[in-house]
Design an enzyme around this catalytic site. Structure first.
Site, PDB file in Angstrom:
ATOM      1  N   CYS A  72      -4.586   7.135   4.428  1.00 37.40           N
ATOM      2  CA  CYS A  72      -3.743   6.219   3.639  1.00 37.40           C
ATOM      3  C   CYS A  72      -2.267   6.483   3.896  1.00 37.40           C
ATOM      4  O   CYS A  72      -1.766   7.587   3.699  1.00 37.40           O
ATOM      5  CB  CYS A  72      -4.066   6.393   2.155  1.00 37.40           C
TER       6      CYS A  72
ATOM      7  N   HIS B 214      -4.270   8.844  -5.148  1.00 37.67           N
ATOM      8  CA  HIS B 214      -4.758   7.691  -4.385  1.00 37.67           C
ATOM      9  C   HIS B 214      -5.583   6.786  -5.291  1.00 37.67           C
ATOM     10  O   HIS B 214      -6.572   7.202  -5.895  1.00 37.67           O
ATOM     11  CB  HIS B 214      -5.592   8.116  -3.178  1.00 37.67           C
TER      12      HIS B 214
ATOM     13  N   HIS C 227       0.453  -0.481  -5.422  1.00 36.25           N
ATOM     14  CA  HIS C 227       1.913  -0.500  -5.396  1.00 36.25           C
ATOM     15  C   HIS C 227       2.421  -1.704  -6.169  1.00 36.25           C
ATOM     16  O   HIS C 227       1.887  -2.800  -6.047  1.00 36.25           O
ATOM     17  CB  HIS C 227       2.469  -0.494  -3.970  1.00 36.25           C
TER      18      HIS C 227
HETATM   19  P1  5GP Z   1       1.390  -5.749  -0.049  1.00 36.60           P
HETATM   20  O1  5GP Z   1       1.423  -6.852   0.967  1.00 36.60           O
HETATM   21  O2  5GP Z   1       0.172  -4.876   0.076  1.00 36.60           O
HETATM   22  O3  5GP Z   1       1.624  -6.222  -1.461  1.00 36.60           O
HETATM   23  O4  5GP Z   1       2.664  -4.863   0.255  1.00 36.60           O
HETATM   24  C1  5GP Z   1       2.687  -3.810   1.161  1.00 36.60           C
HETATM   25  C2  5GP Z   1       4.136  -3.482   1.395  1.00 36.60           C
HETATM   26  O5  5GP Z   1       4.209  -2.198   1.960  1.00 36.60           O
HETATM   27  C3  5GP Z   1       4.835  -4.439   2.355  1.00 36.60           C
HETATM   28  O6  5GP Z   1       5.934  -5.058   1.699  1.00 36.60           O
HETATM   29  C4  5GP Z   1       5.256  -3.545   3.516  1.00 36.60           C
HETATM   30  O7  5GP Z   1       6.526  -3.875   4.041  1.00 36.60           O
HETATM   31  C5  5GP Z   1       5.263  -2.164   2.880  1.00 36.60           C
HETATM   32  N1  5GP Z   1       4.964  -1.080   3.822  1.00 36.60           N
HETATM   33  C6  5GP Z   1       3.909  -1.027   4.694  1.00 36.60           C
HETATM   34  N2  5GP Z   1       3.933   0.130   5.388  1.00 36.60           N
HETATM   35  C7  5GP Z   1       5.012   0.833   4.920  1.00 36.60           C
HETATM   36  C8  5GP Z   1       5.562   2.116   5.257  1.00 36.60           C
HETATM   37  O8  5GP Z   1       5.061   2.868   6.108  1.00 36.60           O
HETATM   38  N3  5GP Z   1       6.674   2.499   4.584  1.00 36.60           N
HETATM   39  C9  5GP Z   1       7.261   1.716   3.623  1.00 36.60           C
HETATM   40  N4  5GP Z   1       8.366   2.188   3.021  1.00 36.60           N
HETATM   41  N5  5GP Z   1       6.766   0.499   3.287  1.00 36.60           N
HETATM   42  C10 5GP Z   1       5.657   0.066   3.926  1.00 36.60           C
HETATM   43 ZN    ZN Z   2      -3.339   6.514  -0.858  1.00 35.41          ZN
END
Ligand code: 5GP
Ligand code: ZN
Length: 106
Positions: free
Chosen positions: A5, A47, A100
């Site tokens: 993860c 997690h 998140h």
């Molecule tokens: P979701 O689409 O799942 O709601 O949002 C995932 C978010 O995680 C996205 O906005 C993406 O830019 C962010 N994200 C993905 N990988 C990383 C990472 O390695 N570091 C950071 N800081 N953000 C990440």
């Molecule tokens: Zn995790």
């Protein structure tokens, strides 16, 4: 921790992130692909995949942290408004399977 993860790796500092808030249970860091400047993600350190498995206590705590961050955005970067967004499940377009809460200054 889930070894596969990416957000767990951020929690244990295996992967760098710009951390804006941290306490025993929670981490908040800047999104790598921000929708606006200051776009922040608030996560539980444990997690947890989504709204369907996070504990009520962790969810409450994350909500309180997101409120603090929202208030800080208002004063520190003069945000006029804030969007709170949380995607749970593929059907909701969740891309990272570690809970998140997006805090997006507007
Ligand atoms: P979701 O689409 O799942 O709601 O949002 C995932 C978010 O995680 C996205 O906005 C993406 O830019 C962010 N994200 C993905 N990988 C990383 C990472 O390695 N570091 C950071 N800081 N953000 C990440
Ligand atoms: Zn995790």
């Amino acid at each position: 921790m889930d070894a596969n993860c990416i957000f767990c790796k951020i929690v244990v500092k295996q992967i760098p992130a710009s951390v804006v808030y941290e306490d025993e249970k929670t981490l908040a860091f800047l999104d790598i692909n921000p929708l606006t400047e200051g776009h922040t993600l608030v996560i539980p350190k444990a997690h947890t995949v989504s709204i369907f498995d996070i504990s009520a206590d962790d969810f409450k705590h994350i909500s309180a942290v997101a409120q603090k961050i929202s208030n800080n955005m208002k004063t520190a970067i003069a945000a006029d408004g804030v969007d709170l967004v949380q995607a749970s499940g593929e059907a909701a377009n969740q891309t990272v399977p570690h809970f998140h809460l997006h805090v997006i200054p507007r």
